[in-house]
Design a protein around this motif. Structure first.
Motif, PDB file in Angstrom:
ATOM      1  N   GLY A 258       0.809  -1.207   0.000  1.00 21.89           N
ATOM      2  CA  GLY A 258       0.000   0.000   0.000  1.00 21.89           C
ATOM      3  C   GLY A 258       0.837   1.248   0.000  1.00 21.89           C
ATOM      4  O   GLY A 258       2.071   1.213   0.086  1.00 21.89           O
ATOM      5  N   HIS A 259       0.148   2.357  -0.085  1.00 21.94           N
ATOM      6  CA  HIS A 259       0.814   3.658  -0.106  1.00 21.94           C
ATOM      7  C   HIS A 259       1.517   3.908   1.214  1.00 21.94           C
ATOM      8  O   HIS A 259       1.047   3.518   2.289  1.00 21.94           O
ATOM      9  N   ALA A 260       2.657   4.583   1.103  1.00 22.87           N
ATOM     10  CA  ALA A 260       3.480   4.854   2.284  1.00 22.87           C
ATOM     11  C   ALA A 260       2.692   5.547   3.385  1.00 22.87           C
ATOM     12  O   ALA A 260       2.881   5.264   4.572  1.00 22.87           O
ATOM     13  N   GLY A 261       1.785   6.445   3.002  1.00 29.39           N
ATOM     14  CA  GLY A 261       1.040   7.205   4.005  1.00 29.39           C
ATOM     15  C   GLY A 261       0.242   6.351   4.961  1.00 29.39           C
ATOM     16  O   GLY A 261      -0.026   6.748   6.096  1.00 29.39           O
ATOM     17  N   LYS A 262      -0.149   5.158   4.516  1.00 26.77           N
ATOM     18  CA  LYS A 262      -0.879   4.232   5.375  1.00 26.77           C
ATOM     19  C   LYS A 262       0.047   3.220   6.036  1.00 26.77           C
ATOM     20  O   LYS A 262       0.045   3.037   7.257  1.00 26.77           O
ATOM     21  N   LEU A 263       0.866   2.551   5.214  1.00 26.85           N
ATOM     22  CA  LEU A 263       1.631   1.415   5.738  1.00 26.85           C
ATOM     23  C   LEU A 263       2.675   1.806   6.771  1.00 26.85           C
ATOM     24  O   LEU A 263       2.918   1.052   7.718  1.00 26.85           O
ATOM     25  N   ILE A 264       3.298   2.968   6.624  1.00 26.68           N
ATOM     26  CA  ILE A 264       4.395   3.291   7.543  1.00 26.68           C
ATOM     27  C   ILE A 264       3.912   3.453   8.982  1.00 26.68           C
ATOM     28  O   ILE A 264       4.695   3.306   9.918  1.00 26.68           O
ATOM     29  N   ILE A 270       0.968   1.229  15.035  1.00 25.14           N
ATOM     30  CA  ILE A 270      -0.363   1.820  14.870  1.00 25.14           C
ATOM     31  C   ILE A 270      -1.170   0.860  13.999  1.00 25.14           C
ATOM     32  O   ILE A 270      -0.916   0.743  12.800  1.00 25.14           O
ATOM     33  N   PHE A 271      -2.122   0.164  14.602  1.00 25.71           N
ATOM     34  CA  PHE A 271      -2.861  -0.865  13.884  1.00 25.71           C
ATOM     35  C   PHE A 271      -4.277  -0.441  13.508  1.00 25.71           C
ATOM     36  O   PHE A 271      -5.053  -1.242  13.000  1.00 25.71           O
ATOM     37  N   ASN A 272      -4.617   0.813  13.767  1.00 23.19           N
ATOM     38  CA  ASN A 272      -5.801   1.438  13.176  1.00 23.19           C
ATOM     39  C   ASN A 272      -5.283   2.709  12.517  1.00 23.19           C
ATOM     40  O   ASN A 272      -4.898   3.653  13.199  1.00 23.19           O
ATOM     41  N   THR A 273      -5.242   2.717  11.194  1.00 26.52           N
ATOM     42  CA  THR A 273      -4.544   3.771  10.466  1.00 26.52           C
ATOM     43  C   THR A 273      -5.414   4.976  10.132  1.00 26.52           C
ATOM     44  O   THR A 273      -4.997   5.842   9.358  1.00 26.52           O
ATOM     45  N   LYS A 274      -6.609   5.055  10.718  1.00 23.77           N
ATOM     46  CA  LYS A 274      -7.453   6.216  10.484  1.00 23.77           C
ATOM     47  C   LYS A 274      -6.748   7.461  11.004  1.00 23.77           C
ATOM     48  O   LYS A 274      -6.250   7.482  12.127  1.00 23.77           O
ATOM     49  N   HIS A 275      -6.706   8.510  10.181  1.00 25.41           N
ATOM     50  CA  HIS A 275      -5.920   9.698  10.504  1.00 25.41           C
ATOM     51  C   HIS A 275      -6.333  10.337  11.833  1.00 25.41           C
ATOM     52  O   HIS A 275      -5.492  10.802  12.600  1.00 25.41           O
ATOM     53  N   SER A 276      -7.648  10.333  12.107  1.00 23.26           N
ATOM     54  CA  SER A 276      -8.119  10.976  13.331  1.00 23.26           C
ATOM     55  C   SER A 276      -7.748  10.202  14.592  1.00 23.26           C
ATOM     56  O   SER A 276      -7.815  10.729  15.698  1.00 23.26           O
ATOM     57  N   ARG A 281       3.353   9.819  10.738  1.00 20.65           N
ATOM     58  CA  ARG A 281       4.110   9.669   9.495  1.00 20.65           C
ATOM     59  C   ARG A 281       5.422  10.458   9.524  1.00 20.65           C
ATOM     60  O   ARG A 281       6.475   9.939   9.134  1.00 20.65           O
ATOM     61  N   ARG A 282       5.339  11.694   9.965  1.00 20.74           N
ATOM     62  CA  ARG A 282       6.558  12.518  10.027  1.00 20.74           C
ATOM     63  C   ARG A 282       7.581  11.896  10.967  1.00 20.74           C
ATOM     64  O   ARG A 282       8.775  11.840  10.669  1.00 20.74           O
ATOM     65  N   GLU A 283       7.078  11.440  12.105  1.00 18.56           N
ATOM     66  CA  GLU A 283       7.975  10.854  13.096  1.00 18.56           C
ATOM     67  C   GLU A 283       8.645   9.583  12.573  1.00 18.56           C
ATOM     68  O   GLU A 283       9.850   9.377  12.759  1.00 18.56           O
ATOM     69  N   VAL A 284       7.856   8.746  11.905  1.00 18.38           N
ATOM     70  CA  VAL A 284       8.397   7.490  11.389  1.00 18.38           C
ATOM     71  C   VAL A 284       9.482   7.752  10.355  1.00 18.38           C
ATOM     72  O   VAL A 284      10.592   7.195  10.418  1.00 18.38           O
ATOM     73  N   ILE A 348       5.984  -1.153  -0.041  1.00 18.18           N
ATOM     74  CA  ILE A 348       5.511   0.212   0.186  1.00 18.18           C
ATOM     75  C   ILE A 348       5.598   0.968  -1.126  1.00 18.18           C
ATOM     76  O   ILE A 348       6.640   0.975  -1.788  1.00 18.18           O
ATOM     77  N   VAL A 349       4.510   1.615  -1.531  1.00 19.40           N
ATOM     78  CA  VAL A 349       4.480   2.278  -2.839  1.00 19.40           C
ATOM     79  C   VAL A 349       4.120   3.755  -2.707  1.00 19.40           C
ATOM     80  O   VAL A 349       3.576   4.198  -1.699  1.00 19.40           O
TER      81      VAL A 349
END
Length: 364
Positions: A258-264, A270-276, A281-284, A348-349
């Motif tokens: 999947g896209h990096a924004g989700k998988l990273i 973090i096993f629930n990737t909902k943004h809220s 992402r920045r930290e990772v 990761i794409v």
């Protein structure tokens, strides 16, 4: 009572609930039966949670032994795509005891194993079937039975917005529900709809699956991997839940793509990737940039970036894309394999579908 409203022995605000497609179909079927004796504007049906009053949109007597009726699945505070649809039932009283339920136009047909309904049957789940049968039997003349056809105008187009095509349910929506009531933002039902994909894949003998966040990941997986469509499982934001369910079903290998924004996010546990719920992402990317030799000034630029794609662009300029995403992918595989006893691979794409790490075993 407002159009489409329901009432029952429940302590819920009207905005918090609606009726399921199963309740709407049951109410339409009962109204079709009762309309043989006269016009019907409201029916009371029995549900697993108690009595439920449902307004009838349309009812008509066709002849002395048949009727037709419809019910609107009225809107409530939920993103359910079946809100406001009209569900019809055509009923014929028969001389043979029992109730036969058929799916008409707009009701899907099951074509793959692993679901609650056998292949070849209309996608009307067990609880709605039981509700239709029990409510009709209580109102049929003694010694008589019925044949009822449930139809959903527009159901074929509507089904394209659901998971039905992925589950092998063709030409329409499913008639669903386990309680008769559709609760607002019913997370359990939403997650269960995703889980059905695993059931289908396992029933077809697949133990090596590809998990993707959603439609974009699925399209990329189909383009770059040599796998059957039924091996590709959309997990939404429910990464932990879906991996746990796959583990329970004996799946032994999963490729996360999947896209990096989700998988990273998974690399940060973090096993629930909902943004809220969680980001990180920045930290990772900042941490793995540091682990890959980036200097403080560059790490600061990463940390101040607004999007994942912007971070990827910065990494490209420093020739750090592969080192950083290899590091993240290793972290994802390690964390997942510790928590879920399966073998993991990770791809990761970016938004174009280019794979950003090269430490994957999966052939593309």
């Amino acid at each position: 009572m407002a159009k489409g409203a329901v009432s029952g022995r429940f302590h819920l605000k009207e905005s918090e609930y609606g009726i399921t497609t199963g309740s709407a179909a049951t109410a339409a079927a009962l109204a079709a039966l009762l309309s043989i004796k006269g016009s019907i504007t409201q029916v009371e049906i029995k549900t697993p949670l108690g009595d439920l009053n449902v307004l009838v949109e349309h009812s008509e007597r066709l002849n002395t032994y048949s009727g037709r009726a419809s019910v609107i699945k009225f809107p409530y505070n939920d993103p359910d795509v079946t809100k406001n649809i009209e569900i019809f039932a055509d009923l014929i009283i028969t001389d043979t005891s029992g109730v036969i339920i058929k799916g008409g136009n707009g009701v899907g047909t099951v074509t793959k194993p692993g679901l609650q309904i056998p292949v070849g049957e209309p996608a009307i789940n067990p609880t709605p079937r039981e509700m239709i049968i029990s409510n009709l039997l209580k109102n049929l003349p003694e010694g008589k039975g019925a044949e009822v056809i449930i139809t959903v105008p527009g159901g074929i187009e509507l089904a394209k917005k659901t998971l039905n095509p992925r589950l092998g349910i063709v030409d329409g929506i499913s008639i669903l529900g386990t309680t008769g009531f559709a609760r607002s933002m019913n997370l359990k039902s939403y997650k269960t709809s995703y889980r059905c994909q695993i059931d289908v894949a396992v029933a077809e003998g697949y133990k090596d699956l590809v998990f993707v966040p959603g439609n974009i990941g699925e399209k990329i997986a189909k383009r770059i991997l040599d796998v059957n469509s039924d091996q590709i499982i959309q997990m939404g934001n429910f990464v932990g839940y879906m991996l746990e369910e796959a583990s329970k079903e004996g799946v032994n290998r999963i490729t996360l793509l999947g896209h990096a924004g989700k998988l990273i996010k998974i690399s940060a546990s973090i096993f629930n990737t909902k943004h809220s719920i969680a980001d990180g992402r920045r930290e990772v990317i900042s941490v793995h940039s540091a682990l890959s030799g980036a200097n403080k000034e560059f790490i600061k630029k990463i940390y101040e970036s607004n999007t994942t794609e912007e971070m990827i662009s910065l990494l490209e300029k420093q020739n750090l894309v592969i080192p950083v995403f290899n590091s993240i992918a290793e972290s994802i595989k390690h964390i997942c394999s510790e928590r879920f006893k399966m073998e993991f691979d990770c791809m990761i794409v970016n938004m174009n579908g280019d794979v950003l790490n090269n430490n994957h075993a999966t052939r593309s």
